[in-house]
Enzyme design. Structure first.
Site, PDB file in Angstrom:
ATOM      1  N   ASP A  67       0.856  -1.191   0.000  1.00  0.00           N
ATOM      2  CA  ASP A  67       0.000   0.000   0.000  1.00  0.00           C
ATOM      3  C   ASP A  67       0.896   1.246   0.000  1.00  0.00           C
ATOM      4  O   ASP A  67       2.118   1.151   0.123  1.00  0.00           O
ATOM      5  CB  ASP A  67      -0.888  -0.034   1.250  1.00  0.00           C
ATOM      6  CG  ASP A  67      -2.115   0.867   1.141  1.00  0.00           C
ATOM      7  OD1 ASP A  67      -2.262   1.578   0.129  1.00  0.00           O
ATOM      8  OD2 ASP A  67      -2.920   0.850   2.080  1.00  0.00           O
ATOM      9  N   GLU A 122       2.512   5.119  -4.000  1.00  0.00           N
ATOM     10  CA  GLU A 122       2.483   6.092  -5.107  1.00  0.00           C
ATOM     11  C   GLU A 122       3.826   6.831  -5.299  1.00  0.00           C
ATOM     12  O   GLU A 122       4.113   7.161  -6.467  1.00  0.00           O
ATOM     13  CB  GLU A 122       1.344   7.102  -4.884  1.00  0.00           C
ATOM     14  CG  GLU A 122      -0.030   6.497  -4.948  1.00  0.00           C
ATOM     15  CD  GLU A 122      -0.404   5.738  -3.670  1.00  0.00           C
ATOM     16  OE1 GLU A 122      -1.262   4.859  -3.755  1.00  0.00           O
ATOM     17  OE2 GLU A 122       0.182   6.009  -2.604  1.00  0.00           O
ATOM     18  N   ASP A 176      -9.339   3.921  -1.637  1.00  0.00           N
ATOM     19  CA  ASP A 176     -10.146   4.280  -0.468  1.00  0.00           C
ATOM     20  C   ASP A 176     -11.529   4.784  -0.878  1.00  0.00           C
ATOM     21  O   ASP A 176     -11.813   5.991  -0.842  1.00  0.00           O
ATOM     22  CB  ASP A 176      -9.418   5.334   0.355  1.00  0.00           C
ATOM     23  CG  ASP A 176      -8.121   4.809   0.938  1.00  0.00           C
ATOM     24  OD1 ASP A 176      -7.922   3.583   0.918  1.00  0.00           O
ATOM     25  OD2 ASP A 176      -7.310   5.619   1.424  1.00  0.00           O
TER      26      ASP A 176
END
Length: 977
Positions: free
Chosen positions: A549, A552, A627
C-alpha cells in the site's frame, strides 16, 4: 533534512491528519488543477494559440529529409524545431519502428540533452538526458520489426507499407511533420494532425532586464515561444513546496486524432465513465483534462478526471467493427484532453451521417515523446498487441481469486482465529484473512507486536488447517527510529531515495519520520529479498503473502501528498521522471522477494496486492480501486472502474466490498457482496473507525444472501480460473464490456453497468441502486439468454428489458451457445475443492450448438510451465458433447514427468453432472446417453429431461457419467428406443 524541532512542530498536525482523515472528503486544494500545473497550463495555452491562429498557423517541426534512413523496418531521422529567424533550430532525433503485428512505435528525443550538452541549475546531481528507461520497466515483449516493410520517400513525404499482406500504411509528412496511419487504405490515427506537437527544448536561464513599453528584445536574447508561460519554467511552488526544476522546462506534447470514432476508453485510474468524456467543450464535458499522476487521494469523488492511485496511459478508440489504440510510454505526470468534434457531411449526400472525430491531446512533464500505435482491427487485437509488449496478467494461485476478508485492523492473533472460526461456524467460505499496519511493532515493517500478535505461527497454522492464507501489509516507507535494523541497513547501504541535495530523503507517513526504499536500485532489490526470508521475517510461513500500500508514494507532508519531484533516484534520475513507475518498482521488489524465499524447485506463485500501478504492473499481482466510501454511488462507480482496468491490460482488479470509509446499510453491504462476487479481485475491507461487518454479523436475511453470493463465486471458480488463464496467455479481459463482446452493436458501446465473465457467456448486471426490485438490462438483438437460476429465456431486441431483482437475486444470465465448468459442492475454502468433481453447464444456441473451455493446474506452483495442466475444449453439436485436448502439441507428444504425475493425480477427478439448458422438445422421453472415452469401454448413463414452465427453457441433466475431466470423450444423446 528536517530537524528534530521541525518534526516536533509537525507532530500535532500529523496526529490530527491520522485520527480524523476519514472525516473529510477529498481535499481539492491539496491537488493541482491544470492551471496550477505549469506544463499543463503551457500546453493547453499552446493548443489555444494554435486554434486562434487557425489556418495561418504552421507547426514548427520539420523532418530533415537528408537525415532519413530506412533499414529493416526502422526509420531514423532528425526533426528540426524551427525557432524563428536568427535562432538555431533544435535537433530532435526521431525513430519510427514498424512491427510485424501492425503496431508502430514513434520515439522523439532531444539531441542536446541526449548528449549531455546542457547545464543543470542549483548544482543538481540529476541526469541531463530525458528519461529513457520507462520501457525497461513497462516493456517485456519482443518488438519484432517488420523487415519486409516497404518505404517510398520523396522530398515531401515517406510512405511505408507494412504488416501481413502490407495491410497497414503510414504516411509521414516531412513539413510540417505528421504521421497518418491507415488500415486497409482507411485512415484511423493521425499524429500531429492538429499541429500541437510541443517538445520544450533546453535553454539556459537568462536574467533579462525589464523591457520598457514598446521596446523589443535585443537580437540573440532568449525567445519565449507563443503560448508559453515563462513564469513556471524555472521553479514552481505548490502546497508550501518549491520544485527547483534544475533542467528547466522539458515537457512533451502531441495531438492524436481518431477520425470517424465516437468512443475512447482506457487511461485508468479515474472514477469516471467507461466511455471517456470530453474535457474541452460539450454538454457533459469535464473542465479539467484527465490526469495521470499516481496519488494518495482518500475519499475520492465520483465522475471526475482527477488523478487517483495508478496510471496506465493506454487508450482505445472504437467504432462499429473497428478498434485502434495508442500507448503513451511516459512515466512523468501526464494530462490528456479529449474533444469529440462533429465533421459535417455534404447535405446533398443522402443517407450519409455526419461523422465524429475524436481529438486527444497528450502532454507529460518530462521524458521522451514515445508512442505506440495499434491498428486492431478488433478490441481483442488491440489489447493483445498492447499485452504482448507490456506483459500478460499474472496467473495467480487459485486462493487469490477466491474471497478475501480484511479490515484495518484485526487487533490480535486471537481476533484473527476467532473470525476464522466464526466464518466456519456460519458456513461462509473464504480463503484469505488480512492484517493492516497495526500488527507491527510500532509500525516497523518485518516485525510483530509482541503483545497483540504473540504467536503468529500458531495463527498461521490454524489458517493452514483449512488451506487458508494470511496477507500482511508492507509499505515502502521505513520508520526512522533507532535500534531498528531495517532502517539502519537502508541508511548504511545508501538504499533509500535521495533529496535534491543528494542526501537521504526524510518524509512523514504512518510511522512518523520515514525513509523510502529506492527500488530502482538493483542493490535495494537484493536487500529487499533478504528481508522476506523466513529467518529474517520471523513469524511468517509459506501461507503468508503481501499487500503493498501507500506506494504512489504517499508522503503526508509532501507536495500533493507525495514525494518532491526534484528528489533523486538510483541512476540520478529525478523523481519527476519516474513518478508513475515508482509504485510498480516496489511491487516488483516484493514479488521477487516472495519468489526468492522458497527453493527454486518448490517455488509457488507470489501474491501481491498493489494500490499504485503502471503499464506492466499486471505481471506482478492484483490492484484495487483504493479508499472508496460506503455509498451507493461508489458501488455503481466500481463497475466502470474495474471494466476500464480490464480493457487496459490489468484485469486482476477489485474494489473494497462494502466501502472502505463509512458504515454501509445492510442492503448496501448485501448488494455489494453480490457485485463483488464478480470482481476479479474479491475483498471485503473497512476503515479502523467503522463498525465490524464480517458477513456473519449482518443478521438475517442478509447473512444468508451474502453467503449465497459467496458460494456462487466458489461454485464458478473453475470458470474464473479458466478466464484468468486466458488472460495470462493472450491478454483477453477477464471482465468484458459490451463493446468488446459485441463490437458491431453501436447501441451498446457506452454500456458500463453490465459485463461478461471471460468467454463463458455469463452476463451479469449488478444491482447498484438502493431499494431496487428490478433492473433494466440490455440484450443485443437476436441473442438468446437464459436466467442462470430459473432458465427463463430472453431474446434480445437491441433494447433494455426489465428483470426482477429482489434483494436475494443477482441478475445473471447465460448466453446461448456457451459451455462453462463449475463445482457444486460447498467447501470452506478453494483449496478444499481441489479434488471435487465438475459440473458442465451447456446453454444451447438456437442451432443446437455450444462450446467452451476448461483450464486446470495445481493452482499454486509453476509446474504448469512444465506441462502439468489440463486444458480442454468442450463442444456440443448434433446431440453430442465432445471433449478435446487444447494442450500444447509438445506436451501431448512428449509429456514430462510433471505432466504425467499431474494427470495421474487428476485421473480420479470426474464430471459428476452435465446440465443442458435449452434441451429440445424431441428429447422428451429419452433417458440415456452413450459415452465413449479414451481407454474405456463404451457405456451408457442416465439422462432426465425437464419441461420448462413460465417462460423457462426446457433442460436435461446427465447424472454421474463417470467421465474423467482430463481425458477425451464423447457423450451422445441416444434416440428413445
Amino acid at each position: 533534512m528536517f530537524s528534530t524541532q521541525k518534526w516536533g512542530q509537525l507532530l500535532p498536525l500529523l496526529i490530527v491528519f491520522c485520527l480524523f482523515r476519514s472525516a473529510f472528503t477529498v481535499k481539492h486544494e491539496g491537488f493541482k488543477t491544470c492551471e496550477q500545473s505549469g506544463f499543463c497550463k503551457r500546453n493547453r495555452a499552446y493548443a489555444d494559440n494554435v486554434a486562434t491562429l487557425g489556418n495561418s498557423y504552421t507547426s514548427p517541426y520539420t523532418l530533415f529529409s537528408k537525415s532519413l534512413k530506412i533499414d529493416n523496418g526502422h526509420i531514423t531521422a532528425t526533426l528540426l524545431k524551427y525557432m524563428g529567424e536568427g535562432f538555431q533550430s533544435v535537433e530532435l532525433p526521431v525513430k519510427v519502428t514498424f512491427l510485424q503485428s501492425g503496431a508502430a512505435r514513434i520515439t522523439v528525443d532531444e539531441k542536446k540533452r541526449q548528449q549531455g550538452e546542457i547545464e543543470l541549475r542549483h548544482g543538481s546531481q540529476a541526469r541531463k538526458e530525458r528519461y529513457n528507461e520507462a520501457s525497461k520497466w513497462a516493456i517485456v515483449g519482443e518488438e519484432k520489426p517488420d523487415r519486409s516493410a516497404k518505404a517510398d520517400t520523396s522530398l515531401t513525404e515517406t510512405v511505408v507499407n507494412y504488416g501481413l499482406d502490407s495491410r497497414y500504411k503510414a504516411v509521414i509528412s516531412h513539413s510540417p511533420f505528421s504521421i497518418d496511419f491507415f488500415r486497409d487504405d482507411q485512415l484511423h490515427v493521425k499524429l500531429n494532425g492538429k499541429g500541437l506537437m510541443n517538445m520544450e527544448q533546453w535553454r539556459s536561464k537568462v536574467e533579462k532586464p525589464e523591457l520598457q513599453e514598446g521596446e523589443e528584445p535585443k537580437e540573440g536574447e532568449q525567445q519565449v515561444e507563443q503560448g508559453e508561460d515563462e513564469s513556471t519554467w524555472w521553479e514552481e511552488t505548490f502546497g508550501g513546496n518549491t520544485d527547483s526544476k534544475p533542467k528547466g522546462p522539458e515537457s512533451v506534447g502531441l495531438d492524436i486524432t481518431f477520425p470517424g470514432y465516437e468512443h475512447v476508453y482506457g487511461i485508468p485510474g479515474h472514477a469516471s465513465s467507461l466511455s471517456l468524456k470530453q474535457t474541452r467543450g460539450g454538454s457533459d464535458a469535464y473542465e479539467q483534462p484527465y490526469r495521470l499522476y499516481n496519488s494518495d487521494v482518500f475519499e475520492y469523488e465520483m465522475d471526475s478526471p482527477m488523478t487517483l492511485y495508478g496510471a496506465i496511459p493506454f487508450m482505445q478508440a472504437h467504432r462499429k467493427d473497428s478498434t485502434v489504440g495508442v500507448f503513451w510510454l511516459n512515466a512523468a505526470e501526464t494530462w490528456v484532453d479529449i474533444v469529440k468534434r462533429k465533421v459535417s457531411s455534404n447535405p446533398l449526400s443522402l443517407g450519409i451521417r455526419a461523422k465524429t472525430d475524436i481529438e486527444t491531446h497528450w502532454f507529460s512533464e518530462s521524458g521522451l515523446l514515445d508512442v505506440f500505435v495499434f491498428l486492431g482491427p478488433t478490441p481483442k487485437d488491440v489489447i493483445s498487441q498492447y499485452s504482448e509488449l507490456t506483459g500478460y496478467t499474472q496467473l495467480p494461485q487459485q486462493f487469490a481469486i477466491a474471497y478475501h476478508q480484511c479490515r484495518w485492523n484485526y487487533v490480535t492473533d486471537e481476533d484473527v482465529m476467532d473470525v476464522d472460526k466464526k466464518m466456519d461456524r456460519a458456513g461462509i467460505p473464504y480463503d484469505v484473512i488480512w492484517l493492516d499496519i497495526e500488527y507491527t511493532d510500532g509500525k516497523k515493517y518485518f516485525t510483530w507486536d509482541a503483545h497483540t500478535f504473540s504467536d503468529p505461527l500458531g495463527m498461521e497454522r490454524q489458517l493452514d488447517s483449512h488451506d487458508r492464507k494470511l496477507v500482511v501489509i508492507i509499505d515502502p516507507h521505513i520508520k526512522n527510529e533507532g535500534n531498528y535494523p531495517v532502517v539502519e541497513e537502508l541508511k548504511s547501504r545508501s538504499l533509500g531515495v535521495k533529496n535534491k541535495d543528494n542526501n537521504l530523503y526524510e518524509g512523514w507517513c504512518w510511522p512518523g519520520s520515514s525513509h523510502w526504499v529506492d527500488c530502482f536500485n538493483p542493490a535495494a532489490l537484493e536487500w529487499w529479498k533478504s528481508l522476506f526470508t523466513y529467518s529474517s521475517f520471523k513469524g511468517t510461513a509459506a501461507n503468508t503473502f503481501v499487500w503493498n500500500d501507500m506506494n504512489e508514494p504517499s508522503v503526508f507532508n509532501g507536495p500533493e501528498t507525495t514525494m518532491p519531484k526534484d528528489n533523486i533516484h538510483h541512476g540520478n534520475w529525478e523523481h519527476r521522471d519516474v513518478h508513475n513507475i515508482n509504485g510498480m518498482t516496489f511491487v516488483n521488489a516484493t514479488y521477487h522477494a516472495l519468489l526468492a524465499r522458497e527453493p527454486l524447485a518448490s517455488r509457488r506463485r507470489p501474491f501481491v496486492l498493489t494500490r499504485s500501478y503502471y503499464s506492466g504492473s499486471q505481471r506482478l499481482g492484483a490492484m484495487w480501486t483504493g479508499d472508496n466510501q460506503a455509498k451507493w454511488s461508489h458501488l455503481a462507480a466500481s463497475i466502470p472502474m474495474i471494466l476500464t482496468q480490464n480493457i487496459a491490460g490489468f484485469p486482476f482488479a477489485g474494489a473494497d466490498v462494502g466501502g472502505f470509509f463509512g458504515n454501509p446499510s445492510r442492503e448496501l453491504l448485501t448488494r455489494w457482496y453480490q457485485a463483488g462476487a464478480f470482481y476479479p479481485f474479491f475483498r471485503g475491507h473497512a476503515h479502523i473507525d467503522t463498525r465490524r461487518r464480517e458477513p456473519y454479523l449482518a443478521g438475517e436475511p442478509y447473512t444468508s444472501i451474502v453467503t449465497q453470493a459467496l458460494r456462487l463465486r466458489y461454485q464458478l471458480l473453475p470458470a474464473w480460473y479458466t478466464a484468468f488463464h486466458a488472460a495470462s496467455v493472450s491478454g483477453v479481459p477477464i471482465l468484458q464490456p459490451h463493446y468488446y463482446a459485441h463490437p458491431s452493436d453501436e447501441a451498446a458501446f457506452a454500456i458500463e453497468d453490465q459485463f461478461y465473465l471471460g468467454s463463458t457467456g455469463l452476463l451479469v448486471k449488478p444491482v447498484v441502486t438502493e431499494g431496487a426490485e428490478t433492473v433494466s438490462i440490455y440484450l443485443p438483438p437476436g441473442e438468446t439468454y437464459y436466467d442462470y437460476f430459473t432458465y427463463t429465456t430472453h431474446v434480445g431486441s437491441g433494447s433494455n428489458i426489465a428483470i426482477p431483482a429482489p434483494l436475494d437475486k443477482i441478475p445473471l444470465f447465460m448466453k446461448a451457445g456457451h459451455i462453462f465448468p463449475r463445482k457444486d459442492r460447498p467447501r470452506r475454502s478453494s483449496g478444499l475443492m481441489r479434488w471435487d468433481p465438475y459440473t458442465l453447464v451447456i446453454a444451447l444456441g438456437s442451432n443446437g450448438e455450444a462450446e467452451g473451455d476448461l483450464y486446470v493446474d495445481d493452482g499454486e506452483s509453476y509446474d504448469y510451465e512444465g506441462g502439468a495442466y489440463i486444458h480442454r475444449h468442450f463442444s456440443f453439436s448434433s446431440g453430442t458433447l465432445k471433449s478435446s485436448d487444447l494442450s500444447a502439441e509438445s506436451d501431448i507428444s512428449k509429456p514430462s514427468k510433471k505432466r504425467k504425475a499431474f494427470l495421474t493425480a487428476m485421473a480420479a477427478v470426474r464430471v459428476e453432472k452435465i446440465v443442458i439448458v435449452g434441451a429440445p422438445m424431441d428429447w422428451n422421453g429419452r433417458s440415456e446417453v452413450k459415452i465413449e472415452e479414451e481407454a474405456k469401454l463404451t457405456r451408457t448413463a442416465q439422462m432426465k429431461w425437464f419441461k420448462g414452465d413460465g417462460g423457462a427453457a426446457n433442460w436435461a441433466v446427465v447424472r454421474d457419467p463417470k467421465i474423467d475431466i482430463g481425458k477425451g470423450w464423447t457423450v451422445e444423446v441416444q434416440d428413445d428406443v
